[in-house]
Design a protein around this motif. Structure first.
Motif, PDB file in Angstrom:
ATOM      1  N   LYS A  69       1.469 -17.514   1.945  1.00  0.00           N
ATOM      2  CA  LYS A  69       0.101 -17.022   2.773  1.00  0.00           C
ATOM      3  C   LYS A  69      -0.244 -15.592   2.290  1.00  0.00           C
ATOM      4  N   TYR A  70      -1.457 -15.526   2.708  1.00  0.00           N
ATOM      5  CA  TYR A  70      -2.073 -14.171   2.244  1.00  0.00           C
ATOM      6  C   TYR A  70      -2.155 -13.820   1.255  1.00  0.00           C
ATOM      7  N   MET A  71      -1.714 -14.940   0.119  1.00  0.00           N
ATOM      8  CA  MET A  71      -1.935 -14.413  -1.279  1.00  0.00           C
ATOM      9  C   MET A  71      -2.719 -15.616  -1.981  1.00  0.00           C
ATOM     10  N   GLU A 126       4.936  -5.763  -3.945  1.00  0.00           N
ATOM     11  CA  GLU A 126       3.985  -6.333  -4.331  1.00  0.00           C
ATOM     12  C   GLU A 126       3.613  -6.395  -5.653  1.00  0.00           C
ATOM     13  N   ASN A 127       4.134  -5.669  -6.527  1.00  0.00           N
ATOM     14  CA  ASN A 127       3.960  -5.545  -7.922  1.00  0.00           C
ATOM     15  C   ASN A 127       4.903  -6.376  -8.762  1.00  0.00           C
ATOM     16  N   GLY A 137      -3.434  -9.241 -10.080  1.00  0.00           N
ATOM     17  CA  GLY A 137      -3.343  -7.844 -10.492  1.00  0.00           C
ATOM     18  C   GLY A 137      -4.037  -6.699  -9.754  1.00  0.00           C
ATOM     19  N   VAL A 138      -4.882  -7.334  -8.947  1.00  0.00           N
ATOM     20  CA  VAL A 138      -5.763  -6.390  -8.000  1.00  0.00           C
ATOM     21  C   VAL A 138      -4.861  -5.858  -6.675  1.00  0.00           C
ATOM     22  N   ALA A 139      -4.666  -6.804  -5.840  1.00  0.00           N
ATOM     23  CA  ALA A 139      -3.783  -6.712  -4.611  1.00  0.00           C
ATOM     24  C   ALA A 139      -2.174  -6.658  -5.047  1.00  0.00           C
ATOM     25  N   TYR A 140      -2.018  -7.674  -5.898  1.00  0.00           N
ATOM     26  CA  TYR A 140      -0.642  -8.100  -5.925  1.00  0.00           C
ATOM     27  C   TYR A 140      -0.436  -8.371  -7.734  1.00  0.00           C
ATOM     28  N   LYS A 141       0.915  -7.879  -8.038  1.00  0.00           N
ATOM     29  CA  LYS A 141       1.080  -8.075  -9.330  1.00  0.00           C
ATOM     30  C   LYS A 141       2.173  -8.860  -9.576  1.00  0.00           C
ATOM     31  N   LYS A 186       8.540 -13.882  -1.237  1.00  0.00           N
ATOM     32  CA  LYS A 186       8.233 -12.780  -0.167  1.00  0.00           C
ATOM     33  C   LYS A 186       9.697 -12.041   0.049  1.00  0.00           C
ATOM     34  N   ASP A 240      -5.576 -16.219  -2.499  1.00  0.00           N
ATOM     35  CA  ASP A 240      -6.794 -15.766  -2.935  1.00  0.00           C
ATOM     36  C   ASP A 240      -6.564 -14.813  -4.038  1.00  0.00           C
ATOM     37  N   SER A 241      -5.359 -14.304  -4.456  1.00  0.00           N
ATOM     38  CA  SER A 241      -5.256 -13.348  -5.660  1.00  0.00           C
ATOM     39  C   SER A 241      -4.423 -13.974  -6.492  1.00  0.00           C
TER      40      SER A 241
END
Lengths: 531, 185
Positions: free
Chosen positions: A158-160, A126-127, A210-214, A48, A162-163
C-alpha cells in the motif's frame, strides 16, 4: 529463570524463523545481497519490514550478538538476532528484523558481539526496498499480428504501488537474445514488432522508481510462454502476386501476338532462297538446274548478261602456255559435269555453270611445267593448263586488244563465261572451276576473298607481254605453295585437302602458276557463297 | 464627484479580481508535481555535499519529525495528517529561511531559495485539496512541540529532513487526499 528465558528465546526464534521462511524469497534475497552488497551489515526491506543481516564464517554457538537501532534521537531499541543457514552456499547468516520499521527517517543500527561493537550503519529504510517478483504474469496473443499482451499484478504494498517501475524481458523460445522493455507504474504492456507464429518467453521484474522509494531489482518471474498469431497476410499477398503475374502474362502475350511476325523473323529467319530469281527452278524442275537452263536458256542469259554488265571481268594472267588441244580434247572427253554446290545471287549469273573436274593429271607432266617455269620465268607467254583435283583454269591464248575469243578450245560449259567476257570487251578469260562456289566481286584492291573461286578485279591489268592473258584465280581457303613441287607432293595434294584460311591471293604480287595447291574435294571444301 | 465615482469603480474592479483569486482552486492530484519538488530537495543535498566554503554556519534548526509508521498511518485520519504536514512545512520554511541568511555560496543559496518556493507551492496544493489547516504559522517564540519536532544542528541534516519529509508524510497525505480519491474512483 534462565531456562525459561532460553526457552522463550528459542520459541521466539522459531516463530521468527517460521515467519521469515514463510516468505518464499527471503533466502534468495539474502543470498543475492550476500553477493552483491558490499556493506558489512546488509539491510533490505521486505513487506515494510527492515531486515539487516551479516555473515559470520566461524560457527560458534557461544557467540552472542546484540542488535540495536535508533532514529530521530530516540532511545536505542533492541532487535532479536536470528541465524539462517544458506543451503546453496553453505553459509550462515545472522539477521534481525525490525518489528516496526520507521520510514523516511534515518535509522542508526549497530551490531555488538560480546559487548563490542561489530558493525554500525545509518540508513533510511525507504531506500532499500527489495520487492518480490510480480505475480500472475500472463502472456496472451493480441488480435493483431506480431503482438503479445503481457500483464501482471503489482506488489502488495500500500502507498507504494504508484512508485514502481517494471522491466519486461522477452525472447524467442530457445534463443538467448532477448529484449527489455521498461514500463512505469502500469502493470500491462503490449509487445510489438514480434515474429508471427513464434513462441516467446516473457519475464518481469520490479523495482521502486527512485523518487520517493529506492531499492534493488526484484528477481525475475518464472518465464511464461506466449505464441504470436500466424501471419494472416500471406494468402492475400499470394493472391495479389498471382493476379499481377496473370495480368503481366496476358500483356506480354498480347504484345507477342501482335508482333509475332516480326519476332518470328528475328528469331527464326527464313533461309533465303533465290526462288524469285529462278522462276520455276524448284517448283517445276525440282531443282534440276540443267533442265531449267535448257528451258530458260535464252531468256535467262540475256537477263544475266545485262546484270553482269556491271562487273568488269578481270584479265587473267597467264604464267605459261601449253598446248591445249591435246589436253583440251582429252579433257573434254573426260570431263564430267559438275554440279554446283551452291547457288549464287543474280549478280553472279554464271553460277549455273556446273563443272566437275576430273582427277589430277600426271604428276611428272606438271613437274616439267614447273621446271620449265623456274628455268625460264619469263616464259609467261606460256599458258598453263592447270589441272588439279579440284580447280584449274584453262586459258585461252589471246592477244591484247584482240577482242575475239577462241572458244574452240574452251569447254562448252565455259561458253557462258566467255560470252560474258566477250561482251565486256576485256581480255577473255575462260575458266573452269571445279566448284564454282561463288564468283565474287572483287574489291578494288584486288584482294581475293577466301570464298571466291573467281575473282574479277575491277582493274584491268596491263598484260605482261603480248598475247598473254592474265588470269587471277582465287580459291577459298587455299594456300599457294610457290615452292617447286615434287611429284609426290602433287599427288599428295591431289588426294588430300589443303585448306588454310589465311590464304590471301594478292594478284598483283603473286603471279605464279596456279597449280597443285588447290585441292578441294568436290564441293566440300568450298565455303559458302559470299554475298 | 466624477473622480470619486471613477475611483470607486476602479476599486470595485480590484475587489472583483481579488474575489476571483480567492475562489477555490482546482484540486491538484498529480503527484508528479510533488516528485518534482522531491528531486529539487535532493539536488540541494547534492549541492550541499559538494559545497566548499560559504555553506552556512553551524546552527540548530527545529524541524518536523519525518518518520512514518504505516501501521499507525492507516489508523490516522486525513485531517490529522494534514495538520502534521502543514506544521512541518511551516517549520521547514522557517528553518530554510534562517539557513539562507548564513549561506554565501550562490548555487546553494539558489537551491535553498528554490526549496522555499516549493514549500509555498505545496501549501497551495494542500489548499486546493482542502487540507490546509487553519493555523499554519507557528509563532516563533512558542516552544516547539517535542513530539512534533526535532532539532538538527547543521544545514546538511536540515536538507535531509526536508527531503525525507516531502517524500514521506507529504506524499502519503497527497496520495490519500479525499479530493483525489473521489477523482480516481
Amino acid at each position: 529463570m534462565t531456562k525459561m528465558s532460553d526457552r522463550l528465546k528459542i520459541v521466539f526464534m522459531l516463530c521468527v524463523a517460521f515467519v521469515t521462511t514463510g516468505g518464499q524469497h527471503f533466502e534468495s534475497k539474502v543470498a543475492q545481497l550476500l553477493q552483491d552488497e558490499t556493506e558489512d551489515i546488509k539491510c533490505f526491506v521486505e513487506l515494510k519490514d527492515l531486515t539487516c543481516f551479516w555473515e559470520e564464517e566461524e560457527e560458534r554457538n557461544d557467540l552472542q550478538y546484540t542488535f540495536t537501532y535508533s532514529y530521530e534521537n530516540k532511545n536505542k531499541m533492541a532487535c532479536v538476532v536470528s541465524s539462517l543457514s544458506l543451503l546453496a552456499s553453505n553459509k550462515t547468516v545472522f539477521f534481525c528484523k525490525l518489528p516496526k520499521t520507521p520510514f523516511f527517517t534515518t535509522l542508526d543500527v549497530q551490531v555488538f558481539r560480546d559487548g563490542r561493537m561489530l558493525y554500525s550503519r545509518s540508513l533510511n529504510a525507504e531506500n532499500y526496498l527489495f520487492l518480490d517478483p510480480p505475480r500472475n504474469l500472463t502472456v496472451l496473443s493480441s488480435g493483431k499480428e506480431g503482438q503479445l499482451n503481457v500483464s501482471w499484478l503489482p506488489p502488495l504494498l500500500k502507498y507504494m504501488d504508484d512508485s514502481m517501475i517494471y522491466e519486461v524481458r522477452y525472447a524467442v523460445e530457445g534463443s538467448n537474445m532477448g529484449k527489455v522493455e521498461v514500463i512505469k507504474v502500469s502493470t500491462m504492456l503490449v509487445l510489438l514488432g514480434l515474429q508471427s507464429d513464434t513462441r516467446y518467453k516473457v519475464w518481469v521484474r520490479v523495482k521502486p522508481d527512485g523518487v520517493a522509494y529506492k531499492g534493488y531489482w526484484s528477481a525475475w518471474t518464472e518465464p511464461v510462454l506466449g505464441v504470436t498469431q500466424p501471419s494472416d497476410l500471406d494468402p492475400l499477398i499470394m493472391v495479389l502476386v498471382l493476379f499481377i503475374g496473370l495480368i503481366l502474362c496476358l500483356l506480354s502475350m498480347t504484345v507477342i501476338l501482335s508482333h509475332h511476325k516480326f519476332l518470328l523473323k528475328k528469331l527464326w529467319p527464313d533461309i533465303p532462297t533465290p526462288e524469285h530469281k529462278f522462276p520455276g527452278l524448284f517448283t517445276v524442275y525440282k531443282g534440276d538446274f540443267k533442265e531449267w537452263m535448257s528451258q530458260n536458256n535464252s531468256s535467262m542469259w540475256g537477263r544475266s548478261v545485262q546484270v553482269y554488265t556491271e562487273e568488269l571481268p578481270s584479265p587473267l594472267e597467264v604464267l605459261s602456255e601449253v598446248s591445249l588441244t591435246s589436253h583440251g580434247t582429252s579433257q573434254r572427253e573426260e570431263r564430267k559435269p559438275v554440279e554446283e554446290d551452291e547457288e549464287k545471287e543474280s549478280e553472279r549469273s554464271d553460277s549455273g555453270l556446273t563443272d566437275r573436274w576430273r582427277e589430277p593429271p600426271q604428276a611428272h607432266w606438271l613437274m616439267e611445267q614447273l621446271r620449265a617455269l623456274q628455268e625460264n620465268p619469263q616464259s609467261l607467254s606460256q599458258s598453263l593448263l592447270v589441272q588439279s583435283h579440284d580447280t584449274y583454269v584453262t586459258l585461252n591464248q589471246n592477244s591484247q586488244g584482240d577482242g575475239e575469243r577462241e572458244v574452240d578450245d574452251v569447254f562448252e560449259e565455259t561458253l557462258p563465261l566467255q560470252t560474258l567476257f566477250t561482251t565486256t570487251g576485256t581480255t577473255s578469260l575462260s575458266t573452269s572451276h571445279s566448284d564454282l562456289g561463288s564468283l565474287q566481286q572483287s574489291s578494288g584492291s584486288g584482294r581475293l576473298s577466301s570464298q571466291s573461286s573467281f575473282e574479277y578485279p575491277n582493274q584491268t591489268w596491263p598484260p605482261k607481254g603480248p598475247g598473254y592473258t592474265y588470269m587471277a584465280v582465287a580459291d577459298s581457303g587455299v594456300s599457294m605453295d610457290y615452292s617447286p613441287m615434287s611429284s609426290s607432293r602433287i599427288t599428295e595434294l591431289g588426294r588430300h585437302r589443303m585448306y588454310t584460311n589465311d590464304y590471301k591471293n594478292e594478284i598483283f604480287l603473286h603471279k605464279w602458276p596456279l597449280f597443285g595447291e588447290h585441292n578441294k574435294s568436290g564441293s566440300e571444301s568450298c565455303m559458302g557463297p559470299v554475298w | 464627484m466624477q473622480t470619486f465615482t471613477g475611483l470607486v469603480s476602479v476599486l470595485l474592479v480590484f475587489l472583483w479580481l481579488g474575489g476571483n483569486l480567492v475562489s477555490p482552486l482546482r484540486p491538484i492530484c498529480d503527484l508528479r508535481v510533488l516528485d518534482h519538488f522531491v528531486r529539487e530537495a535532493r539536488d540541494s543535498e547534492v549541492i550541499m555535499r559538494g559545497c566548499r566554503g560559504g555553506c552556512g554556519a553551524m546552527k540548530s534548526y527545529f524541524v518536523p519529525l519525518t518518520s512514518v509508521d504505516f501501521a499507525v498511518l492507516e489508523h490516522m485520519d486525513v485531517n490529522g495528517q494534514a495538520v502534521e504536514v502543514q506544521t512541518g512545512l511551516s517549520l521547514l520554511d522557517q528553518a530554510l529561511n534562517n539557513a539562507m541568511k548564513t549561506v554565501s555560496n550562490s548555487p546553494l543559496a539558489n537551491a535553498l531559495d528554490n526549496n522555499i518556493s516549493n514549500i509555498h507551492s505545496l501549501g497551495q496544493i494542500l489548499h486546493s485539496l482542502d487540507l490546509q489547516a487553519r493555523s499554519t504559522v507557528l509563532p516563533d517564540d512558542s516552544a516547539p512541540a517535542s513530539t512534533q519536532t526535532q532539532e538538527v544542528s547543521s544545514l546538511p541534516e536540515l536538507l535531509q529532513v526536508q527531503s525525507s519529509f516531502l517524500r514521506g508524510k507529504v506524499r502519503l497525505l497527497l496520495s490519500a487526499a479525499p479530493a483525489c480519491q473521489r477523482q480516481n474512483s
